[in-house]
Design a protein around this motif. Structure first.
Motif, short mmCIF file in Angstrom:
data_model
loop_
_atom_site.label_atom_id
_atom_site.label_comp_id
_atom_site.label_asym_id
_atom_site.label_seq_id
_atom_site.Cartn_x
_atom_site.Cartn_y
_atom_site.Cartn_z
N GLN A 1 0.85 -1.19 0.00
CA GLN A 1 0.00 0.00 0.00
C GLN A 1 0.89 1.24 0.00
O GLN A 1 1.76 1.40 0.85
CB GLN A 1 -0.90 0.00 1.24
CG GLN A 1 -1.84 1.19 1.31
CD GLN A 1 -2.73 1.14 2.54
OE1 GLN A 1 -2.67 0.18 3.30
NE2 GLN A 1 -3.53 2.15 2.72
N VAL A 2 0.63 2.13 -0.96
CA VAL A 2 1.42 3.35 -1.07
C VAL A 2 0.97 4.34 0.00
O VAL A 2 -0.22 4.59 0.17
CB VAL A 2 1.27 3.98 -2.46
CG1 VAL A 2 2.07 5.28 -2.53
CG2 VAL A 2 1.73 3.00 -3.53
N GLN A 3 1.93 4.90 0.70
CA GLN A 3 1.64 5.93 1.70
C GLN A 3 2.55 7.12 1.47
O GLN A 3 3.72 6.96 1.12
CB GLN A 3 1.83 5.38 3.11
CG GLN A 3 0.80 4.34 3.51
CD GLN A 3 0.91 3.93 4.96
OE1 GLN A 3 2.01 3.80 5.50
NE2 GLN A 3 -0.22 3.77 5.61
N LEU A 4 1.98 8.31 1.69
CA LEU A 4 2.74 9.55 1.59
C LEU A 4 2.60 10.31 2.90
O LEU A 4 1.48 10.44 3.42
CB LEU A 4 2.21 10.42 0.45
CG LEU A 4 2.21 9.82 -0.96
CD1 LEU A 4 1.59 10.80 -1.94
CD2 LEU A 4 3.61 9.46 -1.39
N VAL A 5 3.70 10.79 3.42
CA VAL A 5 3.67 11.54 4.67
C VAL A 5 4.39 12.87 4.45
O VAL A 5 5.60 12.89 4.15
CB VAL A 5 4.34 10.76 5.80
CG1 VAL A 5 4.33 11.59 7.08
CG2 VAL A 5 3.64 9.43 6.03
N GLU A 6 3.63 13.96 4.61
CA GLU A 6 4.21 15.30 4.47
C GLU A 6 4.75 15.79 5.81
O GLU A 6 4.26 15.40 6.87
CB GLU A 6 3.18 16.31 3.97
CG GLU A 6 2.56 16.01 2.62
CD GLU A 6 1.20 15.37 2.73
OE1 GLU A 6 0.40 15.54 1.80
OE2 GLU A 6 0.94 14.69 3.75
N SER A 7 5.72 16.68 5.73
CA SER A 7 6.25 17.35 6.91
C SER A 7 6.86 18.67 6.49
O SER A 7 7.00 18.94 5.30
CB SER A 7 7.30 16.49 7.62
OG SER A 7 8.40 16.26 6.77
N GLY A 15 7.61 36.79 4.10
CA GLY A 15 8.96 36.97 3.61
C GLY A 15 9.88 35.81 3.91
O GLY A 15 10.99 35.73 3.37
N GLY A 16 9.45 34.92 4.78
CA GLY A 16 10.27 33.78 5.17
C GLY A 16 10.17 32.63 4.19
O GLY A 16 9.51 32.72 3.15
N SER A 17 10.84 31.55 4.55
CA SER A 17 10.90 30.35 3.70
C SER A 17 10.59 29.10 4.50
O SER A 17 10.82 29.04 5.72
CB SER A 17 12.30 30.20 3.08
OG SER A 17 12.62 31.29 2.25
N LEU A 18 10.07 28.12 3.81
CA LEU A 18 9.87 26.78 4.36
C LEU A 18 10.17 25.77 3.27
O LEU A 18 9.98 26.06 2.08
CB LEU A 18 8.43 26.58 4.84
CG LEU A 18 7.98 27.21 6.15
CD1 LEU A 18 6.48 26.98 6.33
CD2 LEU A 18 8.75 26.67 7.33
N ARG A 19 10.59 24.58 3.67
CA ARG A 19 10.71 23.49 2.73
C ARG A 19 9.84 22.34 3.21
O ARG A 19 10.06 21.81 4.31
CB ARG A 19 12.15 23.01 2.57
CG ARG A 19 12.29 21.99 1.44
CD ARG A 19 13.71 21.55 1.20
NE ARG A 19 14.16 20.55 2.17
CZ ARG A 19 15.15 19.71 1.96
NH1 ARG A 19 15.82 19.74 0.81
NH2 ARG A 19 15.51 18.86 2.91
N LEU A 20 8.88 21.98 2.39
CA LEU A 20 8.02 20.85 2.69
C LEU A 20 8.64 19.58 2.10
O LEU A 20 9.23 19.60 1.03
CB LEU A 20 6.63 21.06 2.09
CG LEU A 20 5.91 22.34 2.48
CD1 LEU A 20 4.50 22.35 1.87
CD2 LEU A 20 5.86 22.52 3.97
N SER A 21 8.44 18.48 2.83
CA SER A 21 8.91 17.18 2.37
C SER A 21 7.74 16.22 2.32
O SER A 21 6.79 16.34 3.09
CB SER A 21 9.98 16.61 3.31
OG SER A 21 11.10 17.47 3.37
N CYS A 22 7.82 15.25 1.44
CA CYS A 22 6.78 14.23 1.30
C CYS A 22 7.48 12.92 1.02
O CYS A 22 8.06 12.74 -0.06
CB CYS A 22 5.83 14.61 0.17
SG CYS A 22 4.63 13.33 -0.25
N VAL A 23 7.44 12.03 2.01
CA VAL A 23 8.13 10.75 1.88
C VAL A 23 7.15 9.68 1.46
O VAL A 23 6.08 9.53 2.07
CB VAL A 23 8.80 10.36 3.21
CG1 VAL A 23 9.49 9.01 3.07
CG2 VAL A 23 9.79 11.43 3.64
N SER A 24 7.52 8.95 0.44
CA SER A 24 6.68 7.88 -0.09
C SER A 24 7.19 6.52 0.38
O SER A 24 8.40 6.30 0.48
CB SER A 24 6.69 7.92 -1.62
OG SER A 24 6.09 6.77 -2.17
N SER A 25 6.25 5.63 0.67
CA SER A 25 6.59 4.26 1.01
C SER A 25 5.58 3.32 0.37
O SER A 25 4.50 3.74 -0.03
CB SER A 25 6.63 4.06 2.52
OG SER A 25 5.35 4.29 3.08
#
Length: 116
Positions: A1-7, A15-25
């Protein structure tokens, strides 16, 4: 089963920055997937923010062009969204999606709040 988890979401000043991640399994086909980031603000529909097909160029919503950048690391089965020069109107829940042979898989989202 494919799962995706964002963080990577959170509260940031304008004006700031963020980096989102999404890990697939759960799939060995991540490297051939098309990748997407969507966002949904309260009371609004879910809108496409950025997308990149395998081997293709990235596309971006007009509202984020030049500020947001989608990328992937196939060795880590991870999709990223680098968000710079954030604005209060970028406040939303951000969702990643991957598509493999026409089948879509979604994460549960991560909240980004941009204060003015």
């Amino acid at each position: 089963q494919v799962q995706l988890v964002e963080s990577g979401g959170g509260l940031v000043q304008a004006g700031g920055s963020l980096r989102l991640s999404c890990v697939s399994s759960g799939t060995i086909l991540f490297s051939i997937s098309s990748i997407y980031w969507y966002r949904q603000a309260p009371g609004n529909q879910r809108d496409l923010v950025a997308a990149r097909a395998t081997g293709g160029s990235a596309i971006y919503a007009d509202a984020v062009k030049g500020r947001f950048f989608i990328s992937r690391d196939n060795a880590k089965n991870t999709v990223y969204l680098q968000m710079n020069s954030l604005k209060p109107e970028d406040t939303a829940v951000y969702y990643c999606k991957i598509s493999i042979y026409g089948r879509d898989y979604w994460g549960n989202g991560t909240l980004v709040t941009v204060s003015s």
